[in-house]
Design an enzyme around this catalytic site. Structure first.
Site, mmCIF file in Angstrom:
data_model
loop_
_atom_site.group_PDB
_atom_site.id
_atom_site.type_symbol
_atom_site.label_atom_id
_atom_site.label_comp_id
_atom_site.label_asym_id
_atom_site.label_seq_id
_atom_site.Cartn_x
_atom_site.Cartn_y
_atom_site.Cartn_z
ATOM 1 N N LYS A 26 0.826 -1.360 -0.156
ATOM 2 C CA LYS A 26 0.097 0.158 0.432
ATOM 3 C C LYS A 26 1.107 1.078 -0.049
ATOM 4 C CE LYS A 26 -4.451 -1.601 1.617
ATOM 5 N NZ LYS A 26 -5.485 -1.406 2.311
ATOM 6 N N LYS A 64 -3.085 -9.975 -7.456
ATOM 7 C CA LYS A 64 -4.458 -10.111 -7.047
ATOM 8 C C LYS A 64 -5.941 -9.854 -6.849
ATOM 9 C CE LYS A 64 -5.199 -9.066 -3.036
ATOM 10 N NZ LYS A 64 -4.957 -8.666 -1.770
ATOM 11 N N LYS A 93 -10.100 -4.658 -5.263
ATOM 12 C CA LYS A 93 -10.955 -3.000 -5.502
ATOM 13 C C LYS A 93 -10.411 -2.295 -5.945
ATOM 14 C CE LYS A 93 -13.472 -4.295 -1.518
ATOM 15 N NZ LYS A 93 -14.033 -4.007 0.022
HETATM 16 P P1 AMP Z 1 -11.018 -6.317 1.641
HETATM 17 O O1 AMP Z 1 -12.176 -6.428 0.972
HETATM 18 O O2 AMP Z 1 -9.298 -6.074 1.707
HETATM 19 O O3 AMP Z 1 -11.875 -5.792 2.860
HETATM 20 O O4 AMP Z 1 -11.198 -8.080 2.286
HETATM 21 C C1 AMP Z 1 -11.966 -8.743 2.332
HETATM 22 C C2 AMP Z 1 -11.645 -9.963 2.738
HETATM 23 O O5 AMP Z 1 -11.344 -10.736 1.689
HETATM 24 C C3 AMP Z 1 -10.282 -10.161 3.049
HETATM 25 O O6 AMP Z 1 -10.685 -11.637 4.193
HETATM 26 C C4 AMP Z 1 -9.737 -10.907 2.238
HETATM 27 O O7 AMP Z 1 -8.563 -11.536 2.878
HETATM 28 C C5 AMP Z 1 -10.490 -11.465 1.023
HETATM 29 N N1 AMP Z 1 -9.930 -11.413 0.174
HETATM 30 C C6 AMP Z 1 -9.854 -10.070 -0.664
HETATM 31 N N2 AMP Z 1 -9.253 -10.015 -1.976
HETATM 32 C C7 AMP Z 1 -9.161 -11.038 -2.635
HETATM 33 C C8 AMP Z 1 -8.649 -12.361 -3.290
HETATM 34 N N3 AMP Z 1 -8.387 -11.622 -4.160
HETATM 35 N N4 AMP Z 1 -9.145 -13.526 -3.157
HETATM 36 C C9 AMP Z 1 -9.150 -14.171 -2.105
HETATM 37 N N5 AMP Z 1 -9.899 -13.786 -0.572
HETATM 38 C C10 AMP Z 1 -9.461 -12.275 -0.495
#
Ligand code: AMP
Ligand code: TRP
Length: 325
Positions: free
Chosen positions: A112, A192, A195
Site C-alpha cells: 500500500k 490479486k 477493489k
Molecule cells: P478487503 O476487501 O480487503 O476488506 O477483504 C475482505 C476479505 O476478503 C478479507 O478476508 C480478504 O483476505 C479477502 N480477500 C480480498 N481479496 C481477495 C482475493 N483476491 N482472493 C481471496 N480473498 C480475498
C-alpha cells in the site's frame, strides 16, 4: 458456549467475487458453528484517500451485499467498527507493545505504501494493530480471511501473547481459517483480485457486465490461436469455473480445453452463464435490502449495541490488569 468468530471487511469499494470466495462464503458456512461477529471496518478504510461523501453509501453497500450473500442478521452480529469506540482505545494500548520492526515487515503495508506514495500515513502503518484490537476486543478465537490477511492474524497472536505475558492472561491467540480459494486472481490474471485495482467482478454485477468483463479476461497466454491446446492448470478462468460451474462441466472443460475442442470464448460463455445463475439471487436480495435503509440502520445499531457491551467488559479487564484504574 460457542467459540467466537470475528472477521471484517473494508467499505472501500465494490465487494467482489474474490472477497466472496476467499472470505464471505466461509463466513456463511461457519455461521451456525460459532458466535459470529462481522465488522465493517471503516476506520481501516480511511487509511487511504477516500471521498467522505461516498463513505456512508459504501458502508450500507457492504452491509447489504454481505447480508444478501448469506450473512443472516438473525444468526450473527453485523456492525460498523467506528460505532464501537473501544476498537481504537484497545489499538492504542496494543501500539505500546508492538515493535515497529514487526509492522515494517507487513507486506500489505509495503504494497500500500507503494500504491499510495503521496499518503503513507501512520494509520496505514499501525493498521494491523487496529485489526488485532478488532479481534481481541471480543476475544475472537477464529478469523476466516483470505490469504492476504494471514500475516496480520499471525501478528495478532504475537500481540495477544505479549500482552498476556506482560500484564496477565486475558486474550486467546486467534487462529485464521482459510477457504479453498484463499487467493483469487484478478481478470488480468496477474495480480490479486482487488477493489483498488479495478480487475474484479462485483458480487452484484449485472449479467451484461459479467459477460463484458469475462470476454476480455486473460486466459492461458500460451494459447494464441483457437486451434492451440490450452492448459487449464494455468488458466485463471478455469479456477473460476471450479467455483461457479457444475462438476460435469468442469471435468469436461478440463479435457476439451487441452485438446482444443473448445475455444476460450465458448468456455467463457459457459462460465458467464453459471456466474450469472449463481449471483442472480444475491443481486435480487441486495436490490431489496439496499432500498430499505431503515432496516439496515436497525441491523447495524443492534449489532453495535451488543458489541459495545462486550467491548466495555473487555476494556475494564484490560485496564485492571494494566493498573489503569
Ligand atoms: P478487503 O476487501 O480487503 O476488506 O477483504 C475482505 C476479505 O476478503 C478479507 O478476508 C480478504 O483476505 C479477502 N480477500 C480480498 N481479496 C481477495 C482475493 N483476491 N482472493 C481471496 N480473498 C480475498
Ligand atoms: N484488514 C482486513 C482486510 O483488509 C479487514 C479486517 C479488519 C479484518 N479487521 C479485521 C479481518 C479483523 C479479520 C479480522 O481484509
Amino acid at each position: 458456549m460457542k467459540k467466537r468468530l470475528f472477521s471484517g471487511i473494508q467499505p472501500s469499494g465494490d465487494v467482489h467475487i474474490g472477497n466472496y470466495l476467499g472470505a464471505i462464503k466461509n463466513w456463511v458456512r461457519l455461521i451456525d458453528q460459532y458466535d459470529c461477529l462481522f465488522c465493517i471496518v471503516d476506520y481501516h478504510a480511511i487509511t487511504i484517500e477516500y471521498d467522505p461523501k461516498e463513505m456512508q453509501r459504501r458502508i450500507f453497500n457492504a452491509a447489504a451485499v454481505n447480508i444478501a450473500a448469506g450473512l443472516d442478521p438473525e444468526k450473527c452480529t453485523i456492525f460498523v467498527q467506528s460505532h464501537v469506540p473501544e476498537h481504537t482505545e484497545l489499538a492504542w494500548i496494543f501500539n505500546t507493545i508492538t515493535p515497529i520492526g514487526h509492522l515494517e515487515r507487513m507486506t500489505q503495508f509495503k504494497d500500500k505504501s507503494k500504491q499510495h506514495r503521496e499518503n503513507i500515513n501512520a494509520g496505514l502503518f499501525t493498521y494491523p494493530v487496529l485489526q488485532t484490537a478488532d479481534i481481541l476486543l471480543y476475544k475472537g478465537e477464529v478469523v476466516p480471511i483470505g490469504e492476504d490477511q494471514v500475516q496480520h492474524v499471525e501478528l495478532s497472536r504475537e500481540i495477544a501473547r505479549k500482552f498476556n505475558m506482560r500484564y496477565g492472561e486475558i486474550f486467546p491467540e486467534p487462529q485464521e481459517i482459510l477457504s479453498e480459494a484463499p487467493r483469487i486472481m484478478g481478470l488480468d490474471g496477474k495480480t490479486k483480485m482487488s477493489k483498488s485495482l479495478g480487475n474484479y467482478i462485483s458480487l452484484v454485477e449485472s449479467p451484461e457486465s459479467i459477460w463484458k468483463k469475462l470476454s476480455t479476461a486473460v486466459t492461458d497466454e500460451n494459447r494464441k490461436r483457437r486451434t492451440d491446446p490450452g492448459n487449464p492448470d494455468i488458466c485463471n478462468l478455469f479456477t473460476l469455473h471450479k467455483h461457479f460451474s457444475k462438476k460435469e462441466q468442469i471435468e469436461r472443460i478440463n479435457i476439451v480445453c487441452r485438446t482444443a475442442e473448445i475455444g476460450c470464448i465458448e468456455c467463457k460463455k459457459i462460465l458467464s452463464e453459471n456466474m450469472v445463475e449463481h449471483l442472480t439471487p444475491i443481486c435480487l436480495k441486495y436490490e431489496r435490502l439496499i432500498k430499505n435503509t431503515d432496516s439496515l440502520v436497525n441491523i447495524l445499531q443492534t449489532g453495535a449495541k451488543r458489541c459495545r457491551r462486550m467491548a466495555g467488559e473487555t476494556m475494564i479487564e484490560v485496564k485492571k490488569k494494566m493498573g489503569l484504574v
